[in-house]
Design a protein around this motif. Sequence first.
Motif, PDB file in Angstrom:
ATOM      1  N   THR A 102      57.995  41.896  34.197  1.00  0.00           N
ATOM      2  CA  THR A 102      59.459  42.201  33.842  1.00  0.00           C
ATOM      3  C   THR A 102      59.719  42.549  32.276  1.00  0.00           C
ATOM      4  O   THR A 102      59.486  41.556  31.478  1.00  0.00           O
ATOM      5  N   SER A 145      64.404  59.043  43.157  1.00  0.00           N
ATOM      6  CA  SER A 145      63.506  57.844  43.507  1.00  0.00           C
ATOM      7  C   SER A 145      62.223  58.232  43.899  1.00  0.00           C
ATOM      8  O   SER A 145      61.491  57.330  44.034  1.00  0.00           O
ATOM      9  N   ASN A 203      63.174  53.921  33.662  1.00  0.00           N
ATOM     10  CA  ASN A 203      63.178  54.064  35.241  1.00  0.00           C
ATOM     11  C   ASN A 203      62.830  52.440  35.516  1.00  0.00           C
ATOM     12  O   ASN A 203      62.141  51.806  34.729  1.00  0.00           O
ATOM     13  N   PRO A 204      63.161  51.929  36.812  1.00  0.00           N
ATOM     14  CA  PRO A 204      62.917  50.665  37.115  1.00  0.00           C
ATOM     15  C   PRO A 204      61.444  50.442  37.916  1.00  0.00           C
ATOM     16  O   PRO A 204      61.321  50.331  38.894  1.00  0.00           O
ATOM     17  N   TRP A 205      60.311  50.818  36.825  1.00  0.00           N
ATOM     18  CA  TRP A 205      59.195  50.865  37.445  1.00  0.00           C
ATOM     19  C   TRP A 205      58.492  49.346  38.103  1.00  0.00           C
ATOM     20  O   TRP A 205      58.906  48.369  37.333  1.00  0.00           O
ATOM     21  N   HIS A 206      57.949  49.611  39.262  1.00  0.00           N
ATOM     22  CA  HIS A 206      57.286  48.502  39.687  1.00  0.00           C
ATOM     23  C   HIS A 206      55.609  48.428  39.413  1.00  0.00           C
ATOM     24  O   HIS A 206      54.987  49.114  39.645  1.00  0.00           O
ATOM     25  N   SER A 262      65.390  56.775  39.012  1.00  0.00           N
ATOM     26  CA  SER A 262      65.240  55.464  40.192  1.00  0.00           C
ATOM     27  C   SER A 262      63.921  55.258  40.395  1.00  0.00           C
ATOM     28  O   SER A 262      63.427  54.921  41.409  1.00  0.00           O
ATOM     29  N   CYS A 300      58.316  47.597  32.661  1.00  0.00           N
ATOM     30  CA  CYS A 300      58.604  47.127  33.933  1.00  0.00           C
ATOM     31  C   CYS A 300      59.783  46.584  34.399  1.00  0.00           C
ATOM     32  O   CYS A 300      60.389  45.854  33.680  1.00  0.00           O
ATOM     33  N   SER A 326      60.010  45.220  37.698  1.00  0.00           N
ATOM     34  CA  SER A 326      59.123  44.201  38.543  1.00  0.00           C
ATOM     35  C   SER A 326      57.779  44.232  38.658  1.00  0.00           C
ATOM     36  O   SER A 326      57.268  45.344  38.061  1.00  0.00           O
ATOM     37  N   ARG A 343      59.972  54.252  40.958  1.00  0.00           N
ATOM     38  CA  ARG A 343      59.491  52.912  40.921  1.00  0.00           C
ATOM     39  C   ARG A 343      57.950  53.009  40.772  1.00  0.00           C
ATOM     40  O   ARG A 343      57.228  52.019  40.387  1.00  0.00           O
ATOM     41  N   SER A 344      57.465  54.010  41.210  1.00  0.00           N
ATOM     42  CA  SER A 344      56.012  54.250  41.376  1.00  0.00           C
ATOM     43  C   SER A 344      55.560  55.809  41.257  1.00  0.00           C
ATOM     44  O   SER A 344      56.598  56.703  41.423  1.00  0.00           O
TER      45      SER A 344
END
Length: 197
Positions: free
Chosen positions: A140, A64, A105-108, A82, A133, A135, A84-85
């Motif tokens: 998205t 993460s 990856n769940p990139w914000h 995981s 992306c 979120s 995000r940044s």
Amino acid sequence: MTLAGTVQVLECPTGGCRALMISAWGILFLLWGTAATSSCPPLCTCHVLETLGLWVDCVGRGLSALPALPIHTRQLLLANNSLRSVPPGAFDHLPQLQLLDVAENPWHCDCSLTYLRLWLEDHTPEALQHVHCASPPRATRRPLGQLTGHELGNCGWQLNEPWIQNRIWWDVGLVIVALLSLTLLAGLLCTVSQSQD
């Protein structure tokens, strides 16, 4: 031993010297590889490349946050985690880094991803189409490479909350000083007009 004697030893006709030199390079390469892989992140695996760089494989490790990466990292695989940044400057200490895989990856996709976007644009622009992306809603499922600076957020124009609170107090202080100045000025004018009468 003279320099001529040294040259003769290195140019021995039997080929034994060449084998000895190859063995010495092999040992040096092995020692370098052992030292370089000793700084491999705990959840990742590292392999020495023939180019004296490291292949760091962190695919699917549930990361993460970015791990501490060895300085000799040349190929970095961070896909299917995981993340995000990416903090600004995260890859600046990796001068040999040439390949970066950060797909799945769940990139914000906001200001916090600006550094990653710029790094990919400079080094592997085709990878931007594989970074999607998760979120916020306006970004998205869109590739990072398709987002404009406005869609990432006006990073340079955002104010931190403590600064906003300080600014409010600054404004209140200015209003108080202005009111005191007007009161003093009014009192001074009254005093001057009474003394003339």
